[in-house]
Scaffold this motif. Structure first.
Motif, short mmCIF file in Angstrom:
data_model
loop_
_atom_site.label_atom_id
_atom_site.label_comp_id
_atom_site.label_asym_id
_atom_site.label_seq_id
_atom_site.Cartn_x
_atom_site.Cartn_y
_atom_site.Cartn_z
N ASP A 1 0.87 -1.18 0.00
CA ASP A 1 0.00 0.00 0.00
C ASP A 1 0.91 1.23 0.00
OD1 ASP A 1 -1.95 1.89 0.32
OD2 ASP A 1 -2.67 1.18 2.26
N TRP B 1 0.39 -4.93 3.80
CA TRP B 1 -0.69 -5.70 4.44
C TRP B 1 -0.45 -7.18 4.18
CZ3 TRP B 1 -4.44 -3.04 7.20
CH2 TRP B 1 -4.47 -1.66 7.01
N CYS B 2 -0.69 -8.01 5.20
CA CYS B 2 -0.53 -9.45 5.08
C CYS B 2 -1.86 -10.12 5.41
CB CYS B 2 0.56 -9.96 6.03
SG CYS B 2 0.81 -11.75 5.94
N TYR C 1 -5.71 -10.77 9.08
CA TYR C 1 -4.74 -9.88 8.46
C TYR C 1 -3.95 -9.13 9.51
CZ TYR C 1 -7.96 -5.89 9.17
OH TYR C 1 -8.78 -4.94 9.71
N ARG C 2 -2.78 -8.67 9.11
CA ARG C 2 -1.94 -7.79 9.90
C ARG C 2 -1.42 -6.69 8.98
NH1 ARG C 2 0.60 -10.49 14.70
NH2 ARG C 2 -0.24 -12.61 14.83
N SER C 3 -1.07 -5.56 9.57
CA SER C 3 -0.44 -4.49 8.80
C SER C 3 0.98 -4.29 9.31
CB SER C 3 -1.22 -3.18 8.93
OG SER C 3 -1.24 -2.74 10.27
N ASP D 1 3.85 -1.29 9.29
CA ASP D 1 4.02 0.12 8.97
C ASP D 1 5.40 0.40 8.40
OD1 ASP D 1 5.82 0.27 11.10
OD2 ASP D 1 4.40 1.24 12.46
N GLN E 1 -6.07 -5.02 -3.36
CA GLN E 1 -6.59 -3.77 -2.84
C GLN E 1 -7.43 -3.10 -3.92
OE1 GLN E 1 -3.66 -1.10 -1.22
NE2 GLN E 1 -5.17 0.26 -0.32
N ARG F 1 -9.80 2.30 3.09
CA ARG F 1 -9.01 1.25 2.45
C ARG F 1 -9.79 -0.06 2.46
NH1 ARG F 1 -3.87 2.58 6.10
NH2 ARG F 1 -5.63 2.77 7.55
N VAL G 1 -10.82 -2.15 6.09
CA VAL G 1 -9.98 -2.15 7.28
C VAL G 1 -10.14 -0.87 8.09
CG1 VAL G 1 -8.31 -3.68 6.21
CG2 VAL G 1 -7.98 -1.21 6.06
#
Length: 1008
Positions: free
Chosen positions: A184, A191-192, A205-207, A209, A234, A241, A262
């Motif tokens: 992103d 993003w996973c 999911y996890r983000s 940074d 996406q 998002r 999200v």
């Protein structure tokens, strides 16, 4: 002659200054240059002591984005996403015609190390270049033998240091763990998405940074199945998002289409009934009409389908539509499903076609075209096989009008980049000492991450370490090369790259063959009657053969031998099943069969039996041997007869050179230490590599950056060192003393790029990190370009060329002026209007490729022309600082005298700077030669002149200020319109008044 002025106490003197016998010198402080030029633009020397205007660069019609230049049989070629050849009489009227589809890549590998004794399954990698962040996700199997435990991980890394920033462990006991890593870029995040079993198989999911911090897990509650793949894309960016994806449900009787917001957050799913869903893929087709497209394969109905949804309302735009094979043959399936939007209305879908019941039939990659002009009613085009014996390993990507995709052969050690529409090979990444692709999950497909310089993806292949226990994923970085080196042999042009290729004037094909050894013969059997094959035991092998347009033969290494016993009285035949070659760009490949005579041992001579046309569609083709020993014994023998080395595929390598009749190339897998070379190139045979023919270089000094043949030595340039190699190499049988150990000729100076190396009289000039240097005939490395250090320190020069007609070596840059060295007189100049990506010399013309401000033109320097793309350019000369009276001494400057030749009408402009003031030029004076009257001396010398063309020209300029301590002046031509060459400069003199003796200055007095 000097005169003395009693009133002023000055000695009036005419001081001759260096002019046409001086060159550019920016390497010294301007206050110390005395009589050198600090700027010398667009100049050349036709004879000693005469500066003339350089020739202009005419521009070819149309625009060309290709950025790599080569010369083949005297004509210009340009290359990038195609190869184009020059056609026409001059650069004014000629054009570039496309000759073949073509693409060039660098493919660099990063091996993801894991714990000893473990493996990484289904690896995935994404990078965010702007913040030097890389994220890896995959399933680690901690024991290869029972008891087997699995641990899924997400890790973030700093790409500059390789430091692990954070790790998140995900408990999973399943054999498959599929992830989607999405860059992103607008929010500097990755993003996973994945499916986890703890608490139920649901999408999580996890983000991550920009600092590499991994967030806590978010459970969407949307159920799925962990044993089959997930795909997510996406569809909306910030401030809301949104991601959409699809997965098989846990029961296996439906496909789940998920919408994950999200930011709200909100998680929605719809279910489409499907008896046995396997492979899935999705893409954003049209952001304006909010069209998302998902694809999935249903094992029960043997159908591949696509479906469309609105990314905002989550309403179905069109119901499932059958694509691909309709239906798929029994016991076959579609794997590795992926797609892309070419335009808002044109989409592409790729998949791997697998036959599960017939292992001998290799996977194939197919392409479907889809027309989304009416989003509610897509029109499905034809299904096309683009590559056989291969499977997809990446999602496709677009690059400057080209469409590309990654594939691998199921049983080979290579990764390939394909032109995704045509299936042509355009790149290769070769892994030595790795495991095969066997066992790789057919369902895995990597995301392709777009980077500033290229593309980045994670290979499904796994790499074994030295002890064979550790298996790790491999990330491939696919990059546009800065420069591509092409070498012309007697008949062909060899183009270096991740896939070394060769041009014969008609086709661009891979050099050698993209295989280690041909597959084993698929079958061989004796048949009673119908032939004349002698009774007894025979051994068979086959090779692949191809003749190019120059009648050069390319023959592969032979297959492994296979034996057959023929009975009877020599009236039988032998049927063979020959594996076909799919992984090639060569048209009209033939399969050549060789065999021994009856009762011969396997090591006995093998004779040519016949050929069979290769097929790019069929896996195998049949061949029947009918010939007796008496017939075949008169035929040619197998090329490896007598211990001759087989022709094996060359390693990827951009850096290459011709030396002693061999082709040398730096192995991109080992760029610091390994150079591979061919057998001596012989007439009628294309260059042949073999793994035995190898040259090792010490690792000190960084990567090998250039190779050059000089004084019967191979010069090996590294980033910070230079080596020389003597000897003659191993013979075609791999015997002999080979090349001697490399010896060091420079321990501090190296070379920046291969194409900056130019062979000039008396040495080899090249660009080092510390400026241009020269290797002399005694192999001494000496500075050559100190005078242009300002240019080489501040601009990037990647390419150069020798222009013998102008006794000049020229180096070009895409961010500055060209620098020019006249090797006849040892003088430097710069040329404006020559900004470009690459250059080459065809005849007397210096061609600039990707030239001009937009880098979309091809320009050629044409003798006798003095316009750049129709625009006049000035020849500009700026002197250093002159202080005729010594340091700080007073002087009067009365006049500047300029001597030259008036070649064509022009305006000559002379301007001044006083007293070491580096401000604007002042007091510019103009001499317009178009309005001068010729001086008629007919009364004394004869007929006299009728015009000023080719007459001597003496110009004088009187400065507005006379009293000064120093002066600089500038000479340039202007206002010439279409007139052209202007003038030749031969001499400059200053009329000055010098103070006799030493002038004393009081403590409160200053000079002005």
């Amino acid at each position: 002659m000097a005169t003395y002025n009693k009133k002023r106490g000055l000695i009036k003197k005419v001081v001759s200054l260096k002019a046409a016998d001086a060159g550019l010198d920016t390497g010294n402080n301007p206050q110390l240059t005395d009589q050198a030029w600090l700027k010398l633009e667009n100049a050349r020397w036709t004879r000693k002591g005469a500066i003339q205007k350089r020739f202009g660069f005419g521009e070819l019609p149309s625009t060309y984005t290709d950025k790599h230049a080569a010369v083949y049989k005297g004509d210009l070629l340009i290359m990038d996403r195609s190869v184009k050849g020059f056609e026409g009489g001059s650069f004014v009227t000629g054009i570039m015609q496309q000759m073949d589809v073509f693409a060039l890549w660098n493919i660099d590998q990063t091996r993801h190390q894991v714990k000893q004794g473990g493996i990484t399954d289904q690896p995935n990698t994404a990078r965010l270049e702007a913040v030097a962040l890389e994220v890896r996700a995959g399933l680690e199997v901690n024991n290869i033998v029972a008891p087997v435990t699995r641990q899924a991980t997400i890790r973030s890394y700093d790409t500059t240091s390789g430091r692990l920033i954070q790790q998140a462990d995900i408990t999973s006991s399943v054999a498959a763990f599929h992830t989607r890593l999405i860059v992103d870029a607008a929010n500097s995040m990755i993003w996973c998405f994945y499916v986890e079993t703890a608490g139920g198989a649901t999408v999580r999911y996890r983000s991550i940074d920009s600092a590499g911090v991994i967030s806590a897990e978010v459970d969407t509650g949307l159920d799925g199945s962990v044993n089959f793949p997930l795909d997510v894309v996406q569809v909306l960016s910030a401030p809301d998002r949104v991601f959409m994806g699809l997965i098989r449900n846990a029961a296996g009787n439906a496909v789940r289409i998920c919408r994950i917001d999200v930011d709200t957050p909100a998680y929605t799913t719809v279910t489409i009934a499907a008896a046995n869903v396997d492979a899935v893929g999705c893409w954003l087709q049209d952001p304006d009409v909010l069209l998302w497209v998902g694809a999935y394969f249903d094992h029960a109905t043997l159908s591949l389908r696509i479906v469309g949804y609105n990314t905002s309302t989550f309403a179905q735009i069109f119901a499932p539509i059958v694509v691909g094979h309709a239906p798929f043959p029994a016991s076959t399936e579609a794997a590795n499903v992926c797609g892309i939007a070419l335009t808002k209305t044109a989409g592409r879908l790729w998949y791997t076609h697998v036959d599960n019941n017939v292992p001998a039939i290799k996977p194939r990659v197919f392409l479907d075209t889809i027309d989304f002009t009416d989003p509610a009613v897509p029109v499905v085009g034809g299904t096309t096989q683009i590559q056989g014996k291969a499977q997809l390993i990446s999602k496709p990507w677009l690059d400057r009008g080209g469409l590309f995709i990654g594939v691998t052969q199921p049983d080979a050690l290579d990764y390939y980049v394909l032109s995704a529409d045509s299936g042509a090979l355009v790149g290769k990444s070769l892994i030595f000492a790795s495991g095969t692709n066997a066992g790789t999950n057919d369902w895995f497909i990597s995301d392709t991450i777009t980077l500033a310089a290229g593309r980045y993806l994670t290979s499904a292949k796994r790499i074994l370490d030295a002890d064979g226990d550790t298996i790790a994923g491999t990330a491939l970085e696919i990059i546009d090369p800065d420069l591509v080196l092409s070498l012309e042999t007697a008949h062909n042009l060899i183009v270096g790259g991740s896939l070394p290729q060769i041009w014969d004037g008609d086709e661009m094909v891979e050099l050698g063959y993209c295989l280690h050894l041909p597959e084993d013969l698929a079958g061989v059997a004796a048949v009673s009657g119908g032939g004349a094959v002698d009774a007894g035991g025979h051994f068979y092998v086959y090779t692949y053969q191809y003749y190019d347009a120059q009648n050069q033969l390319y023959e592969s290494a032979p297959s492994e031998q296979i034996s057959v016993t023929v009975g009877g009285a020599g009236t039988n035949s032998v049927d063979l099943t020959l594996p076909c070659l799919h992984n090639t760009n060569k048209p009209n490949v033939r399969i050549a069969i060789y065999r021994t005579e009856a009762a011969a041992a396997a090591t006995t001579t093998m004779y040519f039996v016949g050929t069979r046309s290769n097929s790019r569609i069929l896996d195998t083709v049949p061949f029947t041997d009918l010939l007796s020993d008496a017939v075949i014994s008169t035929q040619r023998t197998l090329p490896t007869t007598g211990g001759v080395l087989a022709s094996l595929q060359p390693a990827p390598g951009h850096i290459q050179a011709l030396h002693q009749g061999r082709l040398f190339a730096v192995d991109e897998e080992n760029p610091e230490t390994v150079i591979r070379y061919t057998k001596v190139i012989t007439e009628g045979i294309a260059p042949e590599h073999n793994g035995v023919l190898i040259l090792r270089i010490p690792s000190d000094g960084g990567d090998i950056t250039a190779l050059y043949s000089f004084m019967d030595r191979l010069i090996v340039f590294k980033t910070h060192r230079i080596y020389a190699v003597s000897g003659t190499g191993l013979s075609a049988k791999g015997i002999g003393t080979g090349y001697a150990a490399p010896y060091l000729i420079s321990e501090a100076v190296g070379c920046t790029a291969q194409k900056t190396v130019i062979d000039i009289p008396g040495g080899v000039a090249f660009l080092a990190p510390a400026g241009i240097h020269n290797i002399t005939s005694k192999l001494a490395v000496v500075p050559l370009g100190d005078a242009v250090r300002h240019q080489t320190d501040n601009n990037t020069y990647r390419s150069g060329a020798l222009v013998p007609s102008q006794h000049a070596a020229v180096w070009v840059s895409d961010d500055g002026d060209a620098i020019v060295y006249d090797y006849l007189y040892g003088l430097w100049a710069t040329w404006t209007g020559a900004t470009c990506k690459d250059c080459a010399v065809m005849g007397e013309n210096l061609a600039l490729v990707a030239a001009g401000g937009s880098f979309e033109n091809v320009r050629g320097q044409t003798p006798g022309a003095f316009l750049d793309a129709g625009v006049a350019f000035p020849t500009t000369m700026e002197t250093g600082i002159f202080s005729f009276g010594g340091l700080g001494g007073f002087v009067r400057l009365y006049r500047i005298l300029v001597l030259g030749l008036n070649v064509q009408p022009h305006e000559l402009k002379i301007a001044f700077q006083y007293d070491m003031d580096a401000g604007p030029w002042t007091d510019e004076q103009t001499l317009n030669t178009t309005v001068l009257a010729p001086f008629d001396m007919a009364e004394y010398l004869g007929a006299g002149a009728t015009d000023l063309t080719d007459d001597a020209l003496i110009a004088q300029a009187d400065p507005y200020r006379q009293r000064l301590t120093s002066v600089r002046f500038r000479i340039r031509d202007a206002g010439q319109g279409e007139t052209g060459e202007s003038y030749t400069l031969t001499g400059i003199a200053a009329v000055v008044g010098l103070k006799k003796g030493v002038k004393r200055i009081g403590p409160r007095r200053t000079a002005s």
